[in-house]
Enzyme design. Structure first.
Site, PDB file in Angstrom:
ATOM      1  CG  ASN A   1     -10.631 -28.183  44.786  1.00  0.00           C
ATOM      2  OD1 ASN A   1     -11.085 -28.203  45.930  1.00  0.00           O
ATOM      3  ND2 ASN A   1      -9.456 -28.675  44.484  1.00  0.00           N
TER       4      ASN A   1
ATOM      5  CG  HIS B   1     -10.084 -24.117  50.038  1.00  0.00           C
ATOM      6  ND1 HIS B   1      -9.190 -24.504  51.014  1.00  0.00           N
ATOM      7  CD2 HIS B   1      -9.428 -24.247  48.859  1.00  0.00           C
ATOM      8  CE1 HIS B   1      -8.029 -24.823  50.447  1.00  0.00           C
ATOM      9  NE2 HIS B   1      -8.154 -24.675  49.139  1.00  0.00           N
TER      10      HIS B   1
ATOM     11  CG  HIS C   1      -6.044 -32.761  47.646  1.00  0.00           C
ATOM     12  ND1 HIS C   1      -5.026 -31.846  47.554  1.00  0.00           N
ATOM     13  CD2 HIS C   1      -5.453 -33.931  47.987  1.00  0.00           C
ATOM     14  CE1 HIS C   1      -3.861 -32.440  47.820  1.00  0.00           C
ATOM     15  NE2 HIS C   1      -4.106 -33.704  48.093  1.00  0.00           N
TER      16      HIS C   1
ATOM     17  NE  ARG D   1      -2.834 -31.029  51.922  1.00  0.00           N
ATOM     18  CZ  ARG D   1      -2.030 -30.436  51.025  1.00  0.00           C
ATOM     19  NH1 ARG D   1      -2.549 -29.787  49.991  1.00  0.00           N
ATOM     20  NH2 ARG D   1      -0.727 -30.474  51.164  1.00  0.00           N
TER      21      ARG D   1
ATOM     22  NE  ARG E   1      -3.305 -29.164  55.009  1.00  0.00           N
ATOM     23  CZ  ARG E   1      -2.197 -28.695  54.427  1.00  0.00           C
ATOM     24  NH1 ARG E   1      -2.256 -27.638  53.633  1.00  0.00           N
ATOM     25  NH2 ARG E   1      -1.032 -29.263  54.634  1.00  0.00           N
TER      26      ARG E   1
ATOM     27  CD  GLU F   1      -6.999 -31.945  43.270  1.00  0.00           C
ATOM     28  OE1 GLU F   1      -6.441 -31.575  44.328  1.00  0.00           O
ATOM     29  OE2 GLU F   1      -7.357 -31.153  42.407  1.00  0.00           O
TER      30      GLU F   1
ATOM     31  CB  THR G   1      -0.996 -28.820  45.383  1.00  0.00           C
ATOM     32  OG1 THR G   1      -2.032 -29.428  46.155  1.00  0.00           O
ATOM     33  CG2 THR G   1      -0.172 -29.893  44.712  1.00  0.00           C
TER      34      THR G   1
ATOM     35  CD  GLU H   1      -5.701 -30.193  37.272  1.00  0.00           C
ATOM     36  OE1 GLU H   1      -6.421 -31.209  37.341  1.00  0.00           O
ATOM     37  OE2 GLU H   1      -5.836 -29.193  38.000  1.00  0.00           O
TER      38      GLU H   1
ATOM     39  CG  HIS I   1      -2.706 -24.488  42.145  1.00  0.00           C
ATOM     40  ND1 HIS I   1      -2.245 -23.362  42.769  1.00  0.00           N
ATOM     41  CD2 HIS I   1      -2.833 -25.424  43.104  1.00  0.00           C
ATOM     42  CE1 HIS I   1      -2.086 -23.617  44.053  1.00  0.00           C
ATOM     43  NE2 HIS I   1      -2.441 -24.850  44.276  1.00  0.00           N
TER      44      HIS I   1
HETATM   45  N1  PXP Z   1      -5.969 -28.723  40.441  1.00  0.00           N
HETATM   46  C1  PXP Z   1      -5.210 -29.374  41.345  1.00  0.00           C
HETATM   47  C2  PXP Z   1      -4.507 -30.617  40.914  1.00  0.00           C
HETATM   48  C3  PXP Z   1      -5.092 -28.910  42.668  1.00  0.00           C
HETATM   49  O1  PXP Z   1      -4.320 -29.568  43.550  1.00  0.00           O
HETATM   50  C4  PXP Z   1      -5.826 -27.761  43.047  1.00  0.00           C
HETATM   51  C5  PXP Z   1      -5.751 -27.257  44.444  1.00  0.00           C
HETATM   52  O2  PXP Z   1      -6.152 -28.223  45.333  1.00  0.00           O
HETATM   53  C6  PXP Z   1      -6.627 -27.142  42.078  1.00  0.00           C
HETATM   54  C7  PXP Z   1      -6.660 -27.626  40.775  1.00  0.00           C
HETATM   55  C8  PXP Z   1      -7.452 -25.948  42.396  1.00  0.00           C
HETATM   56  O3  PXP Z   1      -6.647 -24.894  42.772  1.00  0.00           O
HETATM   57  P1  PXP Z   1      -7.311 -23.591  43.393  1.00  0.00           P
HETATM   58  O4  PXP Z   1      -8.012 -24.006  44.644  1.00  0.00           O
HETATM   59  O5  PXP Z   1      -6.165 -22.690  43.631  1.00  0.00           O
HETATM   60  O6  PXP Z   1      -8.285 -23.063  42.362  1.00  0.00           O
END
Ligand code: PXP
Length: 249
Positions: free
Chosen positions: A12, A15, A48, A50, A54, A75, A106, A156, A199
């Site tokens: 992901n 960030h 994602h 959003r 952001r 996402e 999330t 998920e 997550h």
């Molecule tokens: N899976 C989903 C559905 C998420 O919303 C997120 C966070 O955006 C992640 C995985 C990844 O989470 P993390 O950034 O905490 O590893």
């Protein structure tokens, strides 16, 4: 060698965009991060978009759709705006997540059981467009059964509560969460759903989850982007890949 199917790693990149947006401008570039993640062994890229934009922007999604050689997992919240964007790009996978403007991340899984009708109608066109539809939910039997009933192909499981309990030293809670995730991964698999998880996962928490035989994919972001500050993105991802493979062996 293990005879289990390999566990895919979705990286992901949200960030990277968070850091970029802290100053505005063009760097660090999430597309560059995505290409490095591919080289480091990511099996997919997760982003994602959003509602408040952001981190990931519409232009990032357009760019990712063009440059990626691995599947994009898009996402999104279950809104008309996001559905239209998904139908325009037709990403490999769409993961439906709950979204609250005021949250930092999330926070929980999607409430599927109470919104079955609406969500069934919402995901139908996405499925028809050829996207694999995933629903981000808590490891909770009614939610998993509802996700199955509405026609999702993938669930998920939210690993946040397990990771938080570990980080806060609440090891009994952590172990209980792990057990719940294990049982619910098995339930999802029995129902014929493909089971993913994610997550909050880190090097310290990934292995017990990666060892679940029913799991097909982990999606990991925040920790990897943070770790990249210290060791670089490619080594940070390669180490996660190594730990996942070790847990699976
Ligand atoms: N899976 C989903 C559905 C998420 O919303 C997120 C966070 O955006 C992640 C995985 C990844 O989470 P993390 O950034 O905490 O590893």
């Amino acid at each position: 060698m293990s005879d289990q199917p390999q566990l895919r790693l979705g990286v992901n990149i949200d960030h990277v965009a968070t850091v970029r947006n802290a100053r505005g401008g063009a760097y660090p570039d999430p597309l560059r991060a995505a290409k490095i993640a591919e080289e480091a062994g990511a099996d997919g890229i997760t982003a994602h978009l959003r509602e408040d934009r952001r981190h990931i922007s519409d232009a990032d999604i357009e760019g990712l759709a063009e440059v990626l050689s691995v599947p994009l997992n898009f996402e999104m919240a279950a809104t008309d705006e996001m559905q239209a964007i998904a139908l325009r790009h037709k990403p490999h996978a769409v993961c439906i997540v709950p979204e609250k403007r005021e949250e930092r991340t999330t926070e929980g899984g999607l409430e599927v059981a109470r919104e079955e009708n609406r969500l069934a109608h919402f995901i139908a066109p996405l499925r028809e467009a050829g996207c694999r539809v995933s629903i981000f939910i808590a490891a909770d039997r009614p939610q998993i059964e509802a996700a199955h009933r509405i026609g999702a192909q993938v669930i998920e499981l939210h690993t946040g509560a397990y990771c938080d309990a570990h980080a806060e030293g609440r090891f009994d809670d952590r172990d209980a969460e792990l057990e719940r995730l294990r049982e619910m991964a098995a339930l999802g698999h029995e129902l014929g759903l493909e089971v993913h998880a994610g997550h909050g996962l880190t090097y310290d928490t990934v292995k017990p989850i990666a060892a679940f035989p029913e799991l097909r994919e982990l999606n990991i972001g925040h920790f990897l982007i943070g770790e990249a500050i210290f060791r670089g993105l490619q080594p940070a991802i390669a180490e996660m890949r190594r730990l996942m493979d070790e847990a699976r062996a």
